[in-house]
Design a protein around this motif. Structure first.
Motif, short mmCIF file in Angstrom:
data_model
loop_
_atom_site.label_atom_id
_atom_site.label_comp_id
_atom_site.label_asym_id
_atom_site.label_seq_id
_atom_site.Cartn_x
_atom_site.Cartn_y
_atom_site.Cartn_z
N ASP A 51 -36.08 13.37 47.98
CA ASP A 51 -36.22 14.83 48.14
C ASP A 51 -34.90 15.51 47.80
N PHE A 52 -33.81 14.93 48.32
CA PHE A 52 -32.50 15.53 48.06
C PHE A 52 -32.19 15.55 46.57
N VAL A 55 -34.03 18.09 44.67
CA VAL A 55 -33.42 19.42 44.83
C VAL A 55 -32.16 19.54 43.96
N ALA A 73 -36.88 25.94 51.40
CA ALA A 73 -36.89 24.54 51.87
C ALA A 73 -35.90 23.69 51.06
N ASP A 74 -35.77 24.00 49.77
CA ASP A 74 -34.81 23.24 48.94
C ASP A 74 -33.39 23.39 49.48
N GLU A 76 -32.56 24.08 52.46
CA GLU A 76 -32.48 23.37 53.75
C GLU A 76 -32.27 21.88 53.54
N ILE A 77 -33.00 21.31 52.57
CA ILE A 77 -32.86 19.87 52.28
C ILE A 77 -31.42 19.57 51.86
N GLU A 80 -29.26 19.71 55.01
CA GLU A 80 -29.47 18.56 55.92
C GLU A 80 -28.79 17.31 55.39
N THR A 81 -28.96 17.03 54.11
CA THR A 81 -28.33 15.82 53.54
C THR A 81 -26.82 15.94 53.58
#
Ligand code: UDP
Length: 386
Positions: A51-52, A55, A73-74, A76-77, A80-81
């Motif tokens: 996912d990361f 993005v 959401a992108d 946010e990903i 988070e990473t």
């Protein structure tokens, strides 16, 4: 010796992959060579899931100016990473040298520890998607300095900027001279007969390298000139898009016996070298490009090059002097035809190209630029005697 001016200093390079793409290619050569010059250079990669990297691939495309839909959401990903890596990564350098956007958020760990932080941008961010740049900029401006490959790639920033173009290592497996038997055995392994001129593009399977456009240009040329096309490429662990692109390329190539689509495993440097050396013309039909190391690799082998006038390519290909710059599919086909029908001209361009790389894009120049950069951060205000 410039290396001796950095005693005990650790240079920690951080990027997002050990394998695939130009950044890994350069670090693979640069880190050990800095070591040989007495500089404690290291290399770490951040961790991220699919996912990361989906993005960050979108960010990469968008920063190059390609149309991408980026969602909340992108972002946010990405955050988070970044948080995870901030917790897990050991930042042990006196100079932390962060390459490209993927690890840019690590700057949150910059404290008053005295470490110097450099952001090395390998992308042409002169016309980025504004939303992505606005997201990235607050990270970038916290660095002590930023490094871009060329003046035209950079942006106005409130931090010091350095302009350092990439390089190739002429002694690496990718670029060293090869015996004819090695070249022949690679061609045999991939089932490519040497019965007619070969046009080759070496690139990750990426939309921005336009492999389908390469096939279309080849088909136009093939109508009047008997020749072959080799599209050789691999994947990169931080590029989840490549399998989809490869499928499209294979579909487009169909069962044309003159088109060879090769999925080359990582670290196949001798094979890539051999494919480049066996080629009559090297093509780099990118739609957008960072520096485009493959062009220097081809020119160093004195190959005539046809390449799009994007990113760092015009630094390497001076039109009609060290290769031909092309625009669009028909323009690429025209340039290919011109070289295939004028072998003496093609040879002259390739030889000029080799000299251009010798004077501008070899790793010796690059090492010196990096050492001066590190010294200038560690010893601000000093006069460096070369
Ligand atoms: N490369 C490789 N195998 C492949 C495709 C590319 O070793 O299957 C290498 C290529 O020889 C070059 C680098 O990857 O050294 C690509 O760098 P470039 O700057 O051309 O493009 P990027 O992939 O960074 O966009």
């Amino acid at each position: 010796m410039l290396g001796s001016k950095l005693p005990g200093k650790v240079i920690q390079n951080i990027n997002s992959t050990f394998v695939g793409g130009g950044v890994a290619e350069i670090l693979n050569r640069m880190v050990p060579l800095l070591g040989q010059l007495g500089v404690d250079a290291r290399w770490d990669v951040i961790k991220g899931d699919t996912d990361f990297f989906q993005v960050t691939k979108k960010f990469h495309n968008a920063l190059h100016g390609r149309q991408e839909t980026i969602t909340k959401a992108d972002f946010e990903i990405f955050k988070e990473t970044t948080e995870k890596n901030l917790k897990e990564m050991e930042l042990k350098g006196d100079i932390i040298y962060v390459h490209d956007p993927q690890p840019a958020g690590l700057i949150a760990r910059k404290s008053k520890s005295g470490k110097k932080w450099i952001w090395r941008c390998h992308i042409d961010v002169s016309h980025p998607n504004e939303e992505v740049w606005r997201f990235l900029e607050p990270f970038v401006v916290q660095y002590d300095s930023a490094v871009f490959s060329a003046p035209a790639f950079s942006r106005e920033l409130p931090i010091r900027q350095f302009l350092i173009s990439p390089s190739i290592d002429p002694l690496s497996d990718k670029n060293k001279e090869l015996p004819q038997e090695t070249i022949d055995s690679v061609m045999e392994k991939y089932g490519i007969p040497k019965d007619k001129p070969i046009i080759t593009q070496v690139s990750r399977f990426d939309y921005l390298k336009d492999p389908v456009g390469v096939i279309e240009a080849f088909e136009m040329v093939r109508k009047s000139i008997n020749c072959r096309l080799v599209l050789a490429g691999g994947t990169a662990s931080d590029d989840p898009e490549s399998e989809k692109v490869l499928t499209e390329v294979n579909e487009r190539a169909g069962d044309n016996p003159d088109i060879h689509v090769l999925l080359v495993p990582p670290n196949s440097d001798i094979e890539i070298n051999a494919l480049q050396r066996a080629s009559t013309i090297i093509l780099q039909k990118s739609l957008r490009e960072g520096f485009g190391l493959t062009v220097s690799e081809a020119l160093w082998k004195a190959k005539p090059v046809v390449a799009s006038a994007v990113g760092g390519i015009p630094l390497q290909v001076k039109n009609k002097l060290t290769g031909l710059l092309s625009h669009g599919i028909a323009g690429t086909a025209f340039a290919l035809r011109q070289l295939l029908t004028n072998p003496d001209y093609a040879k002259w361009l390739g030889q000029n190209g080799k000299e251009h790389i010798r004077y501008n894009f070899l790793i010796t120049r690059h090492l010196r630029d990096y050492l001066l950069l590190f010294i200038s951060l560690e010893h601000p205000g000093d006069i460096i005697h070369l």
